[in-house]
Design a protein around this motif. Structure first.
Motif, PDB file in Angstrom:
ATOM      1  N   GLY A   8     -13.487  17.676  -1.929  1.00  0.00           N
ATOM      2  CA  GLY A   8     -12.611  16.728  -1.260  1.00  0.00           C
ATOM      3  C   GLY A   8     -11.947  15.838  -2.293  1.00  0.00           C
ATOM      4  O   GLY A   8     -12.299  15.865  -3.476  1.00  0.00           O
ATOM      5  N   ASP A  11     -11.986   9.372  -5.056  1.00  0.00           N
ATOM      6  CA  ASP A  11     -11.440   8.023  -5.183  1.00  0.00           C
ATOM      7  C   ASP A  11     -12.426   7.143  -5.931  1.00  0.00           C
ATOM      8  O   ASP A  11     -13.587   7.510  -6.119  1.00  0.00           O
ATOM      9  CB  ASP A  11     -11.204   7.398  -3.799  1.00  0.00           C
ATOM     10  N   THR A  38     -19.990  11.517   4.949  1.00  0.00           N
ATOM     11  CA  THR A  38     -18.624  11.024   4.800  1.00  0.00           C
ATOM     12  C   THR A  38     -18.192  11.059   3.336  1.00  0.00           C
ATOM     13  O   THR A  38     -17.073  11.457   3.026  1.00  0.00           O
ATOM     14  CB  THR A  38     -18.506   9.589   5.350  1.00  0.00           C
ATOM     15  N   VAL A  39     -19.082  10.637   2.438  1.00  0.00           N
ATOM     16  CA  VAL A  39     -18.780  10.613   1.007  1.00  0.00           C
ATOM     17  C   VAL A  39     -19.969  11.130   0.215  1.00  0.00           C
ATOM     18  O   VAL A  39     -21.095  11.170   0.703  1.00  0.00           O
ATOM     19  CB  VAL A  39     -18.425   9.186   0.498  1.00  0.00           C
ATOM     20  N   TYR A 104     -16.307   8.250  -5.815  1.00  0.00           N
ATOM     21  CA  TYR A 104     -16.853   9.003  -4.700  1.00  0.00           C
ATOM     22  C   TYR A 104     -15.909  10.112  -4.249  1.00  0.00           C
ATOM     23  O   TYR A 104     -14.702  10.004  -4.367  1.00  0.00           O
ATOM     24  CB  TYR A 104     -17.181   8.087  -3.515  1.00  0.00           C
ATOM     25  N   GLU A 105     -16.518  11.173  -3.740  1.00  0.00           N
ATOM     26  CA  GLU A 105     -15.776  12.289  -3.176  1.00  0.00           C
ATOM     27  C   GLU A 105     -15.733  12.106  -1.658  1.00  0.00           C
ATOM     28  O   GLU A 105     -16.737  11.799  -1.025  1.00  0.00           O
ATOM     29  CB  GLU A 105     -16.471  13.605  -3.510  1.00  0.00           C
ATOM     30  N   ASN A 106     -14.563  12.301  -1.095  1.00  0.00           N
ATOM     31  CA  ASN A 106     -14.373  12.189   0.351  1.00  0.00           C
ATOM     32  C   ASN A 106     -14.733  13.522   1.008  1.00  0.00           C
ATOM     33  O   ASN A 106     -13.887  14.405   1.150  1.00  0.00           O
ATOM     34  CB  ASN A 106     -12.914  11.833   0.658  1.00  0.00           C
ATOM     35  N   TRP A 108     -15.443  14.198   4.066  1.00  0.00           N
ATOM     36  CA  TRP A 108     -14.796  14.385   5.369  1.00  0.00           C
ATOM     37  C   TRP A 108     -13.478  15.137   5.243  1.00  0.00           C
ATOM     38  O   TRP A 108     -13.037  15.783   6.183  1.00  0.00           O
ATOM     39  CB  TRP A 108     -14.558  13.035   6.050  1.00  0.00           C
ATOM     40  N   ALA A 109     -12.846  15.068   4.080  1.00  0.00           N
ATOM     41  CA  ALA A 109     -11.511  15.643   3.905  1.00  0.00           C
ATOM     42  C   ALA A 109     -11.528  17.079   3.376  1.00  0.00           C
ATOM     43  O   ALA A 109     -10.468  17.686   3.231  1.00  0.00           O
ATOM     44  CB  ALA A 109     -10.701  14.765   2.959  1.00  0.00           C
ATOM     45  N   ARG A 128      -3.284   3.265  -1.196  1.00  0.00           N
ATOM     46  CA  ARG A 128      -4.133   2.501  -0.297  1.00  0.00           C
ATOM     47  C   ARG A 128      -3.434   1.187  -0.012  1.00  0.00           C
ATOM     48  O   ARG A 128      -2.889   0.563  -0.919  1.00  0.00           O
ATOM     49  CB  ARG A 128      -5.485   2.256  -0.951  1.00  0.00           C
TER      50      ARG A 128
END
Length: 149
Positions: A8, A11, A38-39, A104-106, A108-109, A128
């Motif tokens: 993912g 960020d 989530t992350v 962190y890696e997302n 969820w995406a 953002r």
């Protein structure tokens, strides 16, 4: 390309703590995001900028003001965040304050990002909007277009 299909977007955030302590409510929320899928925390670092502008790294136990077992964050060091990244993060915090830097890696995406890559689409920009700026924009929109009472 197969590795990219299971990744993912990544960020980072830099969160400044005026008293040098992470409030007890913060780290359990990070754990919740990880537990919910989530992350994924890739790197987690704590810094303090001294009054003279020098920067020191801190151990999590030196910064956390709560009862949580902070050892859950041991090993959150992928090696992606280097000294240059920490220095850049330190550049945005005020002298005498501490900060938490999280890469962190997302998770969820991942399905969305994979579908984009497979279809040949390319993310060409991201950003953002700070919450304060969003609230200011909403207030301005309300002032420009008041709702009839």
């Amino acid at each position: 390309m197969e590795e990219m299909d299971v990744m993912g977007p990544v960020d980072y955030i830099v969160v400044e703590f005026p008293d040098g302590k992470v409030p007890k409510e913060v780290l359990p929320r990070v754990v919740d995001l990880v537990d919910q899928g989530t992350v994924r925390i890739l790197d987690l670092a704590f810094l303090r900028k001294e009054a003279d502008g020098s920067v020191v790294g801190l151990e999590i136990g030196e910064t956390f003001d709560g009862e949580m077992d902070v050892r859950v964050f041991d090993g959150a060091a992928s090696g992606l965040m280097g000294a240059e990244d920490r220095a850049e993060a330190a550049g945005v915090i005020e002298p005498g304050r501490a900060a938490m830097v999280v890469l962190y890696e997302n998770l969820w995406a991942i399905p969305f990002a994979s579908a984009l890559r497979r279809s040949g689409a390319e993310l060409v920009a991201s950003g953002r909007i700070p919450v304060a700026a969003l609230l200011d924009a909403l207030d301005a929109a309300d002032a420009d277009h008041p709702v009839d009472a």
